[in-house]
Enzyme design. Structure first.
Site, PDB file in Angstrom:
ATOM      1  N   HIS A  51      41.545  35.961  41.208  1.00  0.00           N
ATOM      2  CA  HIS A  51      40.414  36.564  40.508  1.00  0.00           C
ATOM      3  C   HIS A  51      39.736  35.596  39.541  1.00  0.00           C
ATOM      4  O   HIS A  51      40.369  34.770  38.911  1.00  0.00           O
ATOM      5  CB  HIS A  51      40.865  37.806  39.746  1.00  0.00           C
ATOM      6  N   ASP A  52      38.418  35.687  39.496  1.00  0.00           N
ATOM      7  CA  ASP A  52      37.574  34.969  38.533  1.00  0.00           C
ATOM      8  C   ASP A  52      37.527  33.459  38.745  1.00  0.00           C
ATOM      9  O   ASP A  52      37.059  32.733  37.866  1.00  0.00           O
ATOM     10  CB  ASP A  52      38.006  35.277  37.092  1.00  0.00           C
ATOM     11  N   GLY A 102      44.370  32.604  38.591  1.00  0.00           N
ATOM     12  CA  GLY A 102      43.151  33.207  38.083  1.00  0.00           C
ATOM     13  C   GLY A 102      42.375  32.281  37.167  1.00  0.00           C
ATOM     14  O   GLY A 102      42.940  31.446  36.459  1.00  0.00           O
TER      15      GLY A 102
END
Length: 268
Positions: A121-122, A139
């Site tokens: 994520h991200d 992440g």
């Protein structure tokens, strides 16, 4: 009209460009947008608020846009964007963003994600990036344009991988890697410049030679990193490659830097 196999499950809310091909047993969610000429081979899952750029090709058992592996994730409407002409091979997983990050995971154009690579994520992935088999990005990792990360390597969350850098296979990267740098080992240390990559990208011999001098000065054993950085900035700021490294080191980061074995890890 898109060419959709009879066994595929494509939500009526999905937006499909022209000449999209969706193979057997694929699943496409309601908030997905597939650009022109996108190809999904068999058993691909694309879900969440995911946009896949034109000309991408995605191989079996890849999974894009599903919920992140973050216990703080609360089903916020985050997104995943994949740039055009990116090639995604078997078993690749790319998760959407979170509210603790950018609310969006981004993969650039013309990337090559090989078998089993994972983008958490991200993450912010630039253009023309190659992740070799089994690469794992934690992440919030950022990867600059043209970087190559070798097979079975792992990158710690929040680490920055500079543009046109190279990470050797089976490396564990827990610190920022400068643009054009080369890191190897567990935990990875800086092992010089990515000279092969610089030559392949057409940089002039004089630029590379000058960058080598700047590198040697920057990672010498005398003085502090701050003092050496000031010297390099005063002497090599006209070299765009050196300037990119200078700006990279001066910018904010939550991580330390990869340095050669003979240099103490600098504090911020």
């Amino acid at each position: 009209m898109p060419n959709i196999h009879v066994t595929a499950q494509v939500d009526p809310g999905a937006k499909l460009g022209t000449d999209v091909e969706i193979g057997p047993f694929c699943v496409v969610g309601p908030d997905v947008e597939l650009g022109d000429d996108v190809v999904l081979h068999a058993h691909v899952v694309v879900d969440g608020r995911t946009t896949v750029g034109a000309g991408c090709e995605i191989f079996p058992f890849a999974s894009l846009g599903l919920a992140p592996q973050d216990i703080k994730y609360a089903d916020e409407p985050s997104a995943l964007t994949v740039g055009p002409n990116t090639l995604i091979r078997e078993h690749v997983t790319v998760h959407r963003g979170t509210k603790s990050g950018h609310m969006e995971t981004q993969v650039g154009a013309n990337c090559f994600l090989m078998i089993g690579a994972h983008i958490a994520h991200d993450c912010q992935i630039g253009d023309n990036v190659t992740l070799v088999n089994g690469v794992t990005l934690g992440g919030h990792v950022s990867v600059g344009d043209g970087a190559i990360i070798g097979g079975l390597s792992a990158v710690h969350q929040f680490v920055r991988i500079g543009a046109c850098s190279f990470v050797g296979g089976m490396s564990g990267v827990a610190a920022d890697l400068i643009p054009y740098g080369m890191a190897l080992g567990n935990r990875a240390n800086l092992n010089g410049l990515n000279i092969v990559g610089l030559k392949r990208k057409g940089f002039h011999r004089e630029q590379i030679h000058e960058l080598r001098k700047a590198y040697r000065m920057l990672f010498a054993t005398e003085g502090t990193l701050k003092e050496r950085l000031e010297d390099v900035e005063s002497m090599f700021s006209a070299n765009p490659l050196a300037k990119e490294i200078i700006d990279f080191i001066k910018s904010d980061s939550d991580r330390s830097f990869c340095v050669p074995n003979n240099v103490a890890t600098p504090s911020r």
